[in-house]
Design a protein around this motif. Structure first.
Motif, PDB file in Angstrom:
ATOM      1  N   SER A 184       0.789   8.692   9.074  1.00  0.00           N
ATOM      2  CA  SER A 184       0.741   7.806   7.916  1.00  0.00           C
ATOM      3  C   SER A 184       0.563   6.374   8.412  1.00  0.00           C
ATOM      4  O   SER A 184       1.340   5.894   9.243  1.00  0.00           O
ATOM      5  N   LEU A 185      -0.436   5.705   7.924  1.00  0.00           N
ATOM      6  CA  LEU A 185      -0.727   4.340   8.357  1.00  0.00           C
ATOM      7  C   LEU A 185      -0.143   3.286   7.417  1.00  0.00           C
ATOM      8  O   LEU A 185       0.160   2.164   7.860  1.00  0.00           O
ATOM      9  N   LEU A 186       0.017   3.635   6.140  1.00  0.00           N
ATOM     10  CA  LEU A 186       0.480   2.673   5.149  1.00  0.00           C
ATOM     11  C   LEU A 186       1.684   3.202   4.381  1.00  0.00           C
ATOM     12  O   LEU A 186       1.767   4.397   4.059  1.00  0.00           O
ATOM     13  N   GLY A 204       0.882   2.590  11.884  1.00  0.00           N
ATOM     14  CA  GLY A 204      -0.228   1.839  11.287  1.00  0.00           C
ATOM     15  C   GLY A 204      -0.408   0.474  11.931  1.00  0.00           C
ATOM     16  O   GLY A 204      -1.534   0.012  12.144  1.00  0.00           O
ATOM     17  N   ALA A 205       0.723  -0.203  12.249  1.00  0.00           N
ATOM     18  CA  ALA A 205       0.646  -1.519  12.885  1.00  0.00           C
ATOM     19  C   ALA A 205      -0.026  -1.424  14.247  1.00  0.00           C
ATOM     20  O   ALA A 205      -0.826  -2.282  14.646  1.00  0.00           O
ATOM     21  N   LYS A 214      -9.397  -4.028   5.238  1.00  0.00           N
ATOM     22  CA  LYS A 214      -9.511  -4.884   4.062  1.00  0.00           C
ATOM     23  C   LYS A 214      -8.289  -4.756   3.160  1.00  0.00           C
ATOM     24  O   LYS A 214      -7.859  -5.742   2.541  1.00  0.00           O
ATOM     25  N   ALA A 215      -7.716  -3.564   3.099  1.00  0.00           N
ATOM     26  CA  ALA A 215      -6.514  -3.380   2.283  1.00  0.00           C
ATOM     27  C   ALA A 215      -5.350  -4.176   2.870  1.00  0.00           C
ATOM     28  O   ALA A 215      -4.593  -4.827   2.138  1.00  0.00           O
ATOM     29  N   VAL A 216      -5.193  -4.138   4.170  1.00  0.00           N
ATOM     30  CA  VAL A 216      -4.113  -4.893   4.811  1.00  0.00           C
ATOM     31  C   VAL A 216      -4.361  -6.393   4.665  1.00  0.00           C
ATOM     32  O   VAL A 216      -3.447  -7.172   4.394  1.00  0.00           O
ATOM     33  N   GLU A 217      -5.611  -6.825   4.862  1.00  0.00           N
ATOM     34  CA  GLU A 217      -5.939  -8.251   4.776  1.00  0.00           C
ATOM     35  C   GLU A 217      -5.687  -8.809   3.378  1.00  0.00           C
ATOM     36  O   GLU A 217      -5.199  -9.935   3.228  1.00  0.00           O
ATOM     37  N   THR A 218      -6.021  -8.025   2.353  1.00  0.00           N
ATOM     38  CA  THR A 218      -5.901  -8.522   0.975  1.00  0.00           C
ATOM     39  C   THR A 218      -4.562  -8.167   0.330  1.00  0.00           C
ATOM     40  O   THR A 218      -4.181  -8.756  -0.675  1.00  0.00           O
ATOM     41  N   GLY A 219      -3.867  -7.162   0.883  1.00  0.00           N
ATOM     42  CA  GLY A 219      -2.552  -6.808   0.369  1.00  0.00           C
ATOM     43  C   GLY A 219      -2.532  -5.725  -0.677  1.00  0.00           C
ATOM     44  O   GLY A 219      -1.457  -5.326  -1.134  1.00  0.00           O
ATOM     45  N   SER A 220      -3.695  -5.202  -1.080  1.00  0.00           N
ATOM     46  CA  SER A 220      -3.716  -4.129  -2.084  1.00  0.00           C
ATOM     47  C   SER A 220      -5.060  -3.420  -2.074  1.00  0.00           C
ATOM     48  O   SER A 220      -6.057  -3.970  -1.608  1.00  0.00           O
ATOM     49  N   PHE A 221      -5.064  -2.211  -2.608  1.00  0.00           N
ATOM     50  CA  PHE A 221      -6.318  -1.478  -2.719  1.00  0.00           C
ATOM     51  C   PHE A 221      -7.248  -2.141  -3.727  1.00  0.00           C
ATOM     52  O   PHE A 221      -8.474  -2.117  -3.564  1.00  0.00           O
ATOM     53  N   ILE A 222      -6.679  -2.710  -4.769  1.00  0.00           N
ATOM     54  CA  ILE A 222      -7.509  -3.347  -5.811  1.00  0.00           C
ATOM     55  C   ILE A 222      -8.271  -4.543  -5.236  1.00  0.00           C
ATOM     56  O   ILE A 222      -9.479  -4.687  -5.437  1.00  0.00           O
ATOM     57  N   ALA A 223      -7.535  -5.402  -4.505  1.00  0.00           N
ATOM     58  CA  ALA A 223      -8.175  -6.580  -3.914  1.00  0.00           C
ATOM     59  C   ALA A 223      -9.208  -6.170  -2.867  1.00  0.00           C
ATOM     60  O   ALA A 223     -10.286  -6.773  -2.754  1.00  0.00           O
ATOM     61  N   SER A 255       2.693  -2.828  -3.921  1.00  0.00           N
ATOM     62  CA  SER A 255       2.244  -3.359  -2.635  1.00  0.00           C
ATOM     63  C   SER A 255       2.037  -2.245  -1.624  1.00  0.00           C
ATOM     64  O   SER A 255       2.427  -1.091  -1.846  1.00  0.00           O
ATOM     65  N   ILE A 256       1.433  -2.615  -0.509  1.00  0.00           N
ATOM     66  CA  ILE A 256       1.265  -1.717   0.623  1.00  0.00           C
ATOM     67  C   ILE A 256       1.738  -2.459   1.877  1.00  0.00           C
ATOM     68  O   ILE A 256       1.749  -3.693   1.919  1.00  0.00           O
ATOM     69  N   SER A 257       2.149  -1.709   2.876  1.00  0.00           N
ATOM     70  CA  SER A 257       2.532  -2.308   4.150  1.00  0.00           C
ATOM     71  C   SER A 257       2.263  -1.304   5.250  1.00  0.00           C
ATOM     72  O   SER A 257       2.178  -0.093   5.004  1.00  0.00           O
TER      73      SER A 257
END
Length: 297
Positions: free
Chosen positions: A50-52, A65-66, A15-24, A58-60
């Protein structure tokens, strides 16, 4: 890290990757952004990678992680689909249900309807009683009751039960014309015949002691209900499914003859499209009719 923590970490990562942030992601999951971050961190610690890549804005995904994300995404998607399917199955049965039955099928179904309607008040039944061969998929019918054999790989089926034919007449008719004691006696009786409207063929009367018994055709009907009414009125003998005249026999309006010589019978099945999800309204109807039908085993 136990299985539940791993699942929580996978979901948080996806969900973090899909939305682009921990907040979203936290808004999507209904938890705090801190909880999302901690779930991902615990997952990274358990994997030892480390995955992110994290920054203040932002996160990537890292290279590792990919690689991991694609597998995690599929796992989370499968779990969500399983949850959705379970939700559909356990949801309250409701909505319109289109059911097609043979014309005489109302004698089998109507006694069951009060209990079914009381139990499933949010289901709206659209009932079609017809001997026409319905194209279940093309016509959008939810479920049909059919007799005989069928061969359609697009349909799923559940056997209801069997029935046998009976030769019946009213007591008044038999008092007037006499009781037949053999199939040979039928030539001297008024035999009320049923004609299939789809083919124009007369229904054959099947006996165990003779292969082809010639029968008179005193009256011919294309409606089974009219045929039964004619027998009750004392017009002659009729050859009909046992369930169709069970009430008339019980009340004495009709009586059976030549029981030991009748060999005809068949079975009914419930059929529904195999390419559709078994919605709660359809599932409960199939289960209810299967458990409560008046047919034999």
């Amino acid at each position: 890290m136990n299985a539940l923590e791993s699942l929580s970490g996978l979901t948080a990562l996806v969900k973090a990757v899909e939305t682009g942030s921990f907040i979203a992601a936290s808004e999507r999951l209904g938890v705090s952004a801190s909880a999302v971050g901690k779930s991902v961190a615990r997952l990274e610690n358990s994997l030892g990678v480390s995955l992110l890549n994290r920054s203040t804005r932002s996160i990537s995904l890292t290279d590792e992680g990919a690689l991991f994300y694609e597998r995690a995404r599929r796992i989370v998607a499968e779990i969500e689909e399983a949850q959705n399917e379970l939700s559909r199955v356990t949801a309250k049965p409701s909505g319109r249900l289109r059911v097609s039955l043979p014309a005489i099928g109302y004698r089998m179904l109507l006694p069951l309807l009060p209990q079914f309607i009381e139990k499933y008040q949010d289901i709206e039944l659209d009932l079609d009683f017809s001997d026409r061969l319905v194209d279940v998929i093309a016509e959008g019918v939810d479920v049909v009751v059919r007799s005989g054999s069928f061969n359609d790989s697009q349909l799923r089926a559940k056997r209801l039960g069997s029935y046998r034919f009976q030769l019946v007449a009213s007591p008044a008719y038999l008092a007037r014309r006499g009781i037949p004691h053999s199939t040979a006696d039928l030539v001297r009786h008024a035999c009320l015949r049923y004609r299939f409207s789809a083919t124009g063929a007369l229904q054959s009367w099947q006996f165990s002691d003779v292969a082809d018994q010639p029968l008179p055709e005193k009256l011919v009907f294309t409606n089974l209900e009219a045929l039964i009414s004619a027998a009750v009125s004392g017009l002659g003998l009729v050859y009909v499914p046992d369930f169709a005249v069970a009430q008339e026999i019980k009340t004495g309006k009709l009586v059976t003859v030549l029981d030991e010589t009748i060999s005809g019978g068949g079975q009914f099945s419930l059929l529904w499209p195999g390419n559709r999800h078994l919605l709660p309204k359809l599932r409960v109807f199939i289960d209810f009719i299967h458990q409560n039908h008046p047919l034999g085993d």
